[in-house]
Design a protein around this motif. Structure first.
Motif, PDB file in Angstrom:
ATOM      1  N   ALA A 115     -42.208  -2.182  15.900  1.00  0.00           N
ATOM      2  CA  ALA A 115     -42.781  -1.401  16.996  1.00  0.00           C
ATOM      3  C   ALA A 115     -42.021  -1.591  18.326  1.00  0.00           C
ATOM      4  N   GLY A 154     -48.595   0.342  10.281  1.00  0.00           N
ATOM      5  CA  GLY A 154     -47.367   0.225  11.071  1.00  0.00           C
ATOM      6  C   GLY A 154     -47.170   1.404  11.999  1.00  0.00           C
ATOM      7  N   LEU A 202     -43.610   4.160   4.002  1.00  0.00           N
ATOM      8  CA  LEU A 202     -43.703   2.807   3.417  1.00  0.00           C
ATOM      9  C   LEU A 202     -43.362   2.804   1.943  1.00  0.00           C
ATOM     10  N   THR A 208     -40.813   4.053  -1.268  1.00  0.00           N
ATOM     11  CA  THR A 208     -39.480   4.585  -1.604  1.00  0.00           C
ATOM     12  C   THR A 208     -39.603   6.039  -2.068  1.00  0.00           C
ATOM     13  N   GLY A 260     -47.046  12.687   1.487  1.00  0.00           N
ATOM     14  CA  GLY A 260     -47.226  11.881   0.289  1.00  0.00           C
ATOM     15  C   GLY A 260     -47.536  10.428   0.560  1.00  0.00           C
ATOM     16  N   GLY A 268     -40.182   2.055   8.929  1.00  0.00           N
ATOM     17  CA  GLY A 268     -41.025   1.716   7.785  1.00  0.00           C
ATOM     18  C   GLY A 268     -40.247   0.772   6.890  1.00  0.00           C
ATOM     19  N   LEU A 295     -49.677   7.446   2.624  1.00  0.00           N
ATOM     20  CA  LEU A 295     -50.942   7.230   3.333  1.00  0.00           C
ATOM     21  C   LEU A 295     -50.955   5.951   4.161  1.00  0.00           C
ATOM     22  N   HIS A 296     -49.854   5.209   4.192  1.00  0.00           N
ATOM     23  CA  HIS A 296     -49.807   3.962   4.965  1.00  0.00           C
ATOM     24  C   HIS A 296     -49.754   4.279   6.458  1.00  0.00           C
ATOM     25  N   ASP A 297     -50.670   3.694   7.223  1.00  0.00           N
ATOM     26  CA  ASP A 297     -50.639   4.030   8.652  1.00  0.00           C
ATOM     27  C   ASP A 297     -50.762   2.845   9.600  1.00  0.00           C
ATOM     28  N   SER A 312     -42.676   7.828   9.851  1.00  0.00           N
ATOM     29  CA  SER A 312     -42.924   6.556   9.190  1.00  0.00           C
ATOM     30  C   SER A 312     -43.068   6.781   7.685  1.00  0.00           C
TER      31      SER A 312
HETATM   32  C1  B12 Z   1     -51.661  -2.175   3.272  1.00  0.00           C
HETATM   33  C2  B12 Z   1     -50.894  -1.513   2.150  1.00  0.00           C
HETATM   34  C3  B12 Z   1     -51.480  -0.425   1.515  1.00  0.00           C
HETATM   35  C4  B12 Z   1     -52.777   0.189   1.991  1.00  0.00           C
HETATM   36  C5  B12 Z   1     -52.491   1.085   3.195  1.00  0.00           C
HETATM   37  C6  B12 Z   1     -53.630   1.112   4.198  1.00  0.00           C
HETATM   38  C7  B12 Z   1     -53.223   1.808   5.451  1.00  0.00           C
HETATM   39  N1  B12 Z   1     -54.205   2.379   6.118  1.00  0.00           N
HETATM   40  O1  B12 Z   1     -52.073   1.842   5.848  1.00  0.00           O
HETATM   41  C8  B12 Z   1     -53.214   0.965   0.739  1.00  0.00           C
HETATM   42  C9  B12 Z   1     -54.089   0.050  -0.062  1.00  0.00           C
HETATM   43  C10 B12 Z   1     -53.945   2.286   0.986  1.00  0.00           C
HETATM   44  C11 B12 Z   1     -51.883   1.156   0.002  1.00  0.00           C
HETATM   45  C12 B12 Z   1     -51.682   2.105  -0.973  1.00  0.00           C
HETATM   46  C13 B12 Z   1     -50.524   2.185  -1.755  1.00  0.00           C
HETATM   47  N2  B12 Z   1     -49.480   1.334  -1.712  1.00  0.00           N
HETATM   48 CO1  B12 Z   1     -49.239   0.026  -0.301  1.00  0.00          CO
HETATM   49  N3  B12 Z   1     -48.946  -1.474   0.750  1.00  0.00           N
HETATM   50  C14 B12 Z   1     -49.619  -2.001   1.743  1.00  0.00           C
HETATM   51  C15 B12 Z   1     -48.899  -3.269   2.235  1.00  0.00           C
HETATM   52  C16 B12 Z   1     -49.582  -4.463   1.610  1.00  0.00           C
HETATM   53  C17 B12 Z   1     -48.848  -3.497   3.726  1.00  0.00           C
HETATM   54  C18 B12 Z   1     -48.267  -2.353   4.576  1.00  0.00           C
HETATM   55  C19 B12 Z   1     -48.530  -2.647   6.039  1.00  0.00           C
HETATM   56  O2  B12 Z   1     -49.473  -2.140   6.617  1.00  0.00           O
HETATM   57  N4  B12 Z   1     -47.715  -3.524   6.664  1.00  0.00           N
HETATM   58  C20 B12 Z   1     -47.909  -3.977   8.029  1.00  0.00           C
HETATM   59  C21 B12 Z   1     -47.276  -3.006   9.002  1.00  0.00           C
HETATM   60  C22 B12 Z   1     -47.513  -3.479  10.430  1.00  0.00           C
HETATM   61  O3  B12 Z   1     -45.889  -3.003   8.755  1.00  0.00           O
HETATM   62  P1  B12 Z   1     -45.072  -1.679   8.470  1.00  0.00           P
HETATM   63  O4  B12 Z   1     -45.935  -0.643   7.920  1.00  0.00           O
HETATM   64  O5  B12 Z   1     -43.828  -2.043   7.739  1.00  0.00           O
HETATM   65  O6  B12 Z   1     -44.662  -1.161   9.924  1.00  0.00           O
HETATM   66  C23 B12 Z   1     -43.764  -1.843  10.758  1.00  0.00           C
HETATM   67  C24 B12 Z   1     -42.300  -1.425  10.570  1.00  0.00           C
HETATM   68  O7  B12 Z   1     -42.000  -0.962   9.295  1.00  0.00           O
HETATM   69  C25 B12 Z   1     -42.065  -0.411  11.642  1.00  0.00           C
HETATM   70  N5  B12 Z   1     -42.380   1.008  11.437  1.00  0.00           N
HETATM   71  C26 B12 Z   1     -43.302   1.575  10.666  1.00  0.00           C
HETATM   72  N6  B12 Z   1     -43.291   2.899  10.835  1.00  0.00           N
HETATM   73  C27 B12 Z   1     -42.350   3.188  11.730  1.00  0.00           C
HETATM   74  C28 B12 Z   1     -41.915   4.393  12.271  1.00  0.00           C
HETATM   75  C29 B12 Z   1     -40.878   4.401  13.191  1.00  0.00           C
HETATM   76  C30 B12 Z   1     -40.424   5.699  13.761  1.00  0.00           C
HETATM   77  C31 B12 Z   1     -40.259   3.181  13.589  1.00  0.00           C
HETATM   78  C32 B12 Z   1     -39.132   3.201  14.536  1.00  0.00           C
HETATM   79  C33 B12 Z   1     -40.706   1.969  13.051  1.00  0.00           C
HETATM   80  C34 B12 Z   1     -41.737   1.978  12.139  1.00  0.00           C
HETATM   81  O8  B12 Z   1     -42.877  -0.880  12.691  1.00  0.00           O
HETATM   82  C35 B12 Z   1     -44.106  -1.397  12.160  1.00  0.00           C
HETATM   83  C36 B12 Z   1     -44.624  -2.474  13.057  1.00  0.00           C
HETATM   84  O9  B12 Z   1     -43.707  -3.510  13.250  1.00  0.00           O
HETATM   85  C37 B12 Z   1     -47.475  -3.011   1.663  1.00  0.00           C
HETATM   86  C38 B12 Z   1     -46.670  -4.273   1.411  1.00  0.00           C
HETATM   87  C39 B12 Z   1     -45.789  -4.613   2.562  1.00  0.00           C
HETATM   88  N7  B12 Z   1     -45.604  -5.882   2.769  1.00  0.00           N
HETATM   89  O10 B12 Z   1     -45.270  -3.760   3.242  1.00  0.00           O
HETATM   90  C40 B12 Z   1     -47.771  -2.226   0.384  1.00  0.00           C
HETATM   91  C41 B12 Z   1     -46.717  -1.300  -0.197  1.00  0.00           C
HETATM   92  C42 B12 Z   1     -46.010  -0.524   0.885  1.00  0.00           C
HETATM   93  N8  B12 Z   1     -47.519  -0.388  -0.998  1.00  0.00           N
HETATM   94  C43 B12 Z   1     -46.970  -0.065  -2.114  1.00  0.00           C
HETATM   95  C44 B12 Z   1     -47.528   0.805  -3.084  1.00  0.00           C
HETATM   96  C45 B12 Z   1     -46.763   0.926  -4.378  1.00  0.00           C
HETATM   97  C46 B12 Z   1     -48.713   1.500  -2.828  1.00  0.00           C
HETATM   98  C47 B12 Z   1     -49.390   2.493  -3.751  1.00  0.00           C
HETATM   99  C48 B12 Z   1     -48.456   3.470  -4.495  1.00  0.00           C
HETATM  100  C49 B12 Z   1     -50.224   1.662  -4.738  1.00  0.00           C
HETATM  101  C50 B12 Z   1     -50.910   2.474  -5.798  1.00  0.00           C
HETATM  102  N9  B12 Z   1     -50.407   2.321  -7.012  1.00  0.00           N
HETATM  103  O11 B12 Z   1     -51.803   3.208  -5.530  1.00  0.00           O
HETATM  104  C51 B12 Z   1     -50.358   3.216  -2.811  1.00  0.00           C
HETATM  105  C52 B12 Z   1     -49.722   4.485  -2.218  1.00  0.00           C
HETATM  106  C53 B12 Z   1     -50.685   5.324  -1.466  1.00  0.00           C
HETATM  107  C54 B12 Z   1     -49.936   6.386  -0.705  1.00  0.00           C
HETATM  108  N10 B12 Z   1     -49.825   7.570  -1.272  1.00  0.00           N
HETATM  109  O12 B12 Z   1     -49.430   6.133   0.364  1.00  0.00           O
HETATM  110  C55 B12 Z   1     -45.613  -0.738  -2.288  1.00  0.00           C
HETATM  111  C56 B12 Z   1     -44.449   0.226  -2.071  1.00  0.00           C
HETATM  112  C57 B12 Z   1     -43.340  -0.002  -3.070  1.00  0.00           C
HETATM  113  C58 B12 Z   1     -42.186   0.883  -2.763  1.00  0.00           C
HETATM  114  N11 B12 Z   1     -41.043   0.270  -2.549  1.00  0.00           N
HETATM  115  O13 B12 Z   1     -42.307   2.071  -2.710  1.00  0.00           O
HETATM  116  C59 B12 Z   1     -45.724  -1.911  -1.259  1.00  0.00           C
HETATM  117  C60 B12 Z   1     -44.374  -2.344  -0.673  1.00  0.00           C
HETATM  118  C61 B12 Z   1     -46.386  -3.095  -2.025  1.00  0.00           C
HETATM  119  C62 B12 Z   1     -45.485  -3.688  -3.067  1.00  0.00           C
HETATM  120  N12 B12 Z   1     -44.837  -4.779  -2.763  1.00  0.00           N
HETATM  121  O14 B12 Z   1     -45.371  -3.141  -4.127  1.00  0.00           O
HETATM  122  N13 B12 Z   1     -50.978   0.233   0.413  1.00  0.00           N
END
Ligand code: B12
Length: 207
Positions: free
Chosen positions: A195, A103, A147, A149, A97, A175, A99-101, A145
């Motif tokens: 990471a 991180g 992203l 809730t 469910g 995440g 699609l975030h990839d 992973s």
């Molecule tokens: C980019 C992004 C998108 C992109 C994703 C592109 C892609 N290829 O990933 C797109 C535009 C597709 C997208 C879509 C959606 N998104 Co979005 N997205 C984001 C955003 C802005 C950034 C995420 C990101 O890449 N962060 C940077 C990376 C490096 O950080 P990270 O993922 O957290 O990973 C780090 C750690 O978490 C950890 N980590 C991650 N995975 C793992 C796994 C393990 C095992 C370990 C140990 C550590 C670890 O290490 C990583 C590196 O340090 C966030 C906001 C945010 N600030 O997080 C919203 C966010 C996650 N999205 C959100 C939402 C609501 C959506 C959508 C539902 C929007 C919509 N209405 O369509 C859709 C859902 C689609 C789906 N089914 O997944 C919300 C989630 C709200 C919630 N609490 O559920 C957020 C928080 C935005 C917000 N503030 O509202 N999104």
């Protein structure tokens, strides 16, 4: 001295130099493992330290990971099965469910950079696919992973499915919305905030 230049080029996010220096080291007959460990992997360790201490941020970490991958791409074909580091195998994916990839990819690259074999299942991965891949690849760790809730429950489903399958594999989660408390609640073996944290966790669990 040139291996140090590879290290420096990763820290300078200089993909082109990483490529040319890695190739130059190979052409000069230097040891692949030395290039990998002392050039590429130790640079990523340094990046991880700098990230943890707040000197580097996610964009820099991604650029360094990209630079490291440029070098890794040159070494990969030469790393014969038998001469791999063999530190262990990690199956990774973003849960059903979700699609975030970005991180997840970063975690995947860093784990790979630390010398583990990584099987990346991509995004929207259901629990059956995780169990199948872990079984087929004799994985040591499954990394999940999420992203959203709304997709956190899919982590619970996957951890439960892995336990029910009776596989000798550890599960770790990460995440933005997840936490150590959530990991404890669903019975995962670990949680990593970023990471470098994921790498530390995998090293600890596979040791
Ligand atoms: C980019 C992004 C998108 C992109 C994703 C592109 C892609 N290829 O990933 C797109 C535009 C597709 C997208 C879509 C959606 N998104 Co979005 N997205 C984001 C955003 C802005 C950034 C995420 C990101 O890449 N962060 C940077 C990376 C490096 O950080 P990270 O993922 O957290 O990973 C780090 C750690 O978490 C950890 N980590 C991650 N995975 C793992 C796994 C393990 C095992 C370990 C140990 C550590 C670890 O290490 C990583 C590196 O340090 C966030 C906001 C945010 N600030 O997080 C919203 C966010 C996650 N999205 C959100 C939402 C609501 C959506 C959508 C539902 C929007 C919509 N209405 O369509 C859709 C859902 C689609 C789906 N089914 O997944 C919300 C989630 C709200 C919630 N609490 O559920 C957020 C928080 C935005 C917000 N503030 O509202 N999104």
């Amino acid at each position: 001295m040139s291996i140090q230049e590879i290290f420096n080029a990763v820290l300078a996010f200089d993909d082109a130099t990483v490529k040319t220096k890695t190739q130059a080291e190979l052409d000069a007959g230097n040891d692949i493992q030395a290039i990998l460990n002392d050039g590429l992997i130790s640079a990523m360790d340094e990046v991880g330290e700098k990230f943890s201490s707040g000197e580097l941020f996610v964009p820099e970490m991604l650029m360094a990971a990209q630079a490291m991958k440029a070098g890794l791409a040159i070494l990969k074909p030469l790393l014969a099965e038998g001469s791999r580091q063999g530190r262990g195998t990690v199956v990774i994916g973003t849960v059903k469910g979700d699609l975030h990839d970005i991180g997840k990819n970063l975690v995947s690259m860093m784990i790979e950079g630390a010398g583990f074999d990584v099987v990346d299942l991509g995004v929207d991965v259901d629990s059956e696919a995780f169990v199948k891949a872990a079984s087929e690849n004799k994985a040591d760790v499954i990394a999940l992973s999420a992203l959203l809730t709304t997709t956190m429950p899919a982590m619970q489903t996957t951890v439960t499915a892995v336990k029910e399958a009776g596989l000798a594999v550890k599960t770790i989660i990460g995440g933005a919305p997840v936490s150590q408390a959530f990991a404890d609640q669903i019975g995962a073996d670990g949680y990593g905030a970023d990471a470098p944290g994921a790498v530390k966790l995998v090293k600890k669990l596979v040791a």
